[in-house]
Enzyme design. Structure first.
Site, PDB file in Angstrom:
ATOM      1  N   ASP A  49      37.717  18.187 -19.578  1.00  0.00           N
ATOM      2  CA  ASP A  49      37.633  17.691 -20.948  1.00  0.00           C
ATOM      3  C   ASP A  49      38.469  16.421 -21.067  1.00  0.00           C
ATOM      4  O   ASP A  49      39.590  16.351 -20.542  1.00  0.00           O
ATOM      5  CB  ASP A  49      38.148  18.754 -21.927  1.00  0.00           C
ATOM      6  CG  ASP A  49      37.815  18.404 -23.367  1.00  0.00           C
ATOM      7  OD1 ASP A  49      36.692  18.739 -23.803  1.00  0.00           O
ATOM      8  OD2 ASP A  49      38.662  17.808 -24.041  1.00  0.00           O
ATOM      9  N   ILE A  50      37.907  15.414 -21.747  1.00  0.00           N
ATOM     10  CA  ILE A  50      38.646  14.164 -21.942  1.00  0.00           C
ATOM     11  C   ILE A  50      39.712  14.391 -23.008  1.00  0.00           C
ATOM     12  O   ILE A  50      39.421  14.894 -24.097  1.00  0.00           O
ATOM     13  CB  ILE A  50      37.697  13.028 -22.359  1.00  0.00           C
ATOM     14  CG1 ILE A  50      36.576  12.848 -21.325  1.00  0.00           C
ATOM     15  CG2 ILE A  50      38.473  11.713 -22.517  1.00  0.00           C
ATOM     16  CD1 ILE A  50      35.559  11.801 -21.701  1.00  0.00           C
ATOM     17  N   GLU A 110      32.714  15.705 -25.102  1.00  0.00           N
ATOM     18  CA  GLU A 110      33.500  15.123 -24.010  1.00  0.00           C
ATOM     19  C   GLU A 110      33.810  16.146 -22.934  1.00  0.00           C
ATOM     20  O   GLU A 110      34.755  15.968 -22.154  1.00  0.00           O
ATOM     21  CB  GLU A 110      34.808  14.532 -24.554  1.00  0.00           C
ATOM     22  CG  GLU A 110      35.761  15.527 -25.164  1.00  0.00           C
ATOM     23  CD  GLU A 110      35.521  15.791 -26.649  1.00  0.00           C
ATOM     24  OE1 GLU A 110      36.460  16.227 -27.320  1.00  0.00           O
ATOM     25  OE2 GLU A 110      34.398  15.555 -27.130  1.00  0.00           O
TER      26      GLU A 110
END
Length: 295
Positions: A138-139, A181
């Site tokens: 996950d960003i 994301e």
């Protein structure tokens, strides 16, 4: 020109040119097969090669009637059949190419150009074996990038990170964007150490990216959760474990990799998901430098 009125000479020149162009077409069809691997190419190649051969026989029979292995009229008749065959395989090739394009669009995330959630889940095998692993990524703070710099800049960051993860993962790894994301990888023949090392490699690759927005520089980071199959769960549960490890990485400060280390089923203790994962802090975790944003 004096030969224009000679039908036999005219036919020989025409068929010789036809054979030459058909030969070039065969080369092009064969060359492009490596870029566009469609079965209809083989049928089209065979039809073009046969047409080239019969055109050559017609030309030879017109110029040297005594040496021609086949009478020109018979070769010309076969040439007509070959041309019908060429037209048929061209239609089939166009149809196959359109179907391939539709499948590619259905399985590809439009924004990032990587496999989408549907394709990723369909690519994960039903039967697991020792060494199978999930990595959930996950960003970090991606919403703040959209809020601060706008969605266009956010899309640039998202595409850049997705492409960097895909390059670091390699062609042998099943990879896809699950949504927003969040990304997922499925790997085979892994140990806990190698799976964590792969996640660390991806994290480091993303850390090396920079994106300019006006006078500011965006330096993205990712958090990752790793879960390795131990023979006690199915694909959904293994993904849930990797997701729990990802949650731990988020809680632990982000920009880090966490390994799920407890084999106990999460269904038995659904309220203590975070407690079922043992943190494996990343040795390379860092804090954003001045002027940078951990996106």
């Amino acid at each position: 020109m004096h030969w224009y009125a000679d039908n036999q000479t005219r036919a020989a020149i025409f068929n010789a040119n036809t054979a030459a162009f058909l030969g070039v077409s065969c080369v092009v069809i064969l060359r492009d097969f490596f870029l566009d691997r469609l079965p209809a190419r083989w049928g089209l190649l065979a039809s073009l090669a046969a047409a080239m051969g019969f055109s050559t026989l017609v030309a030879v029979g017109m110029i040297f009637p005594q040496y021609g292995p086949v009478e020109p009229r018979y070769a010309f008749f076969m040439l007509i059949i070959c041309h019908f065959s060429v037209a048929l395989f061209v239609v089939v090739l166009v149809q196959e190419r359109a179907e391939t394009q539709l499948r590619r669009l259905a399985n590809t995330d439009v924004l990032t150009g990587i496999p989408n959630r549907q394709h990723f889940l369909a690519s994960v095998p039903n039967e697991f074996k020792e060494g199978d692993a999930f990595i959930m990524i996950d960003i970090d703070h991606f919403k703040s990038v959209n809020d601060r710099y706008g969605h266009e800049t956010g899309d640039v960051v998202l595409v850049g990170v997705a492409q960097a993860i895909a390059a670091a993962a390699g062609r042998t790894v099943t990879f896809g964007r699950l949504g927003g994301e969040e990304f997922a990888l499925f790997l085979r023949d892994q140990t806990e150490e190698t799976a964590v090392a792969k996640a660390e490699q991806i994290r480091g690759t993303v850390n090396a990216l920079t994106f300019a927005s006006g006078t500011e520089t965006i330096v993205p980071s990712v958090s990752a959760g790793v879960a390795v199959w131990r023979g006690d769960c199915n694909a959904q549960k293994l993904r849930d474990r990797a997701d729990q490890a990802l949650y731990l990485a988020k809680r632990g400060g982000r920009d880090r990799v966490e390994l799920y280390a407890n084999p106990q089923s999460t269904e038995e203790h659904p309220s203590s998901a975070a407690a079922t994962a043992v943190a494996q802090p990343s040795s390379g975790s860092r804090h954003p430098r001045p002027g940078e944003l951990a996106a």
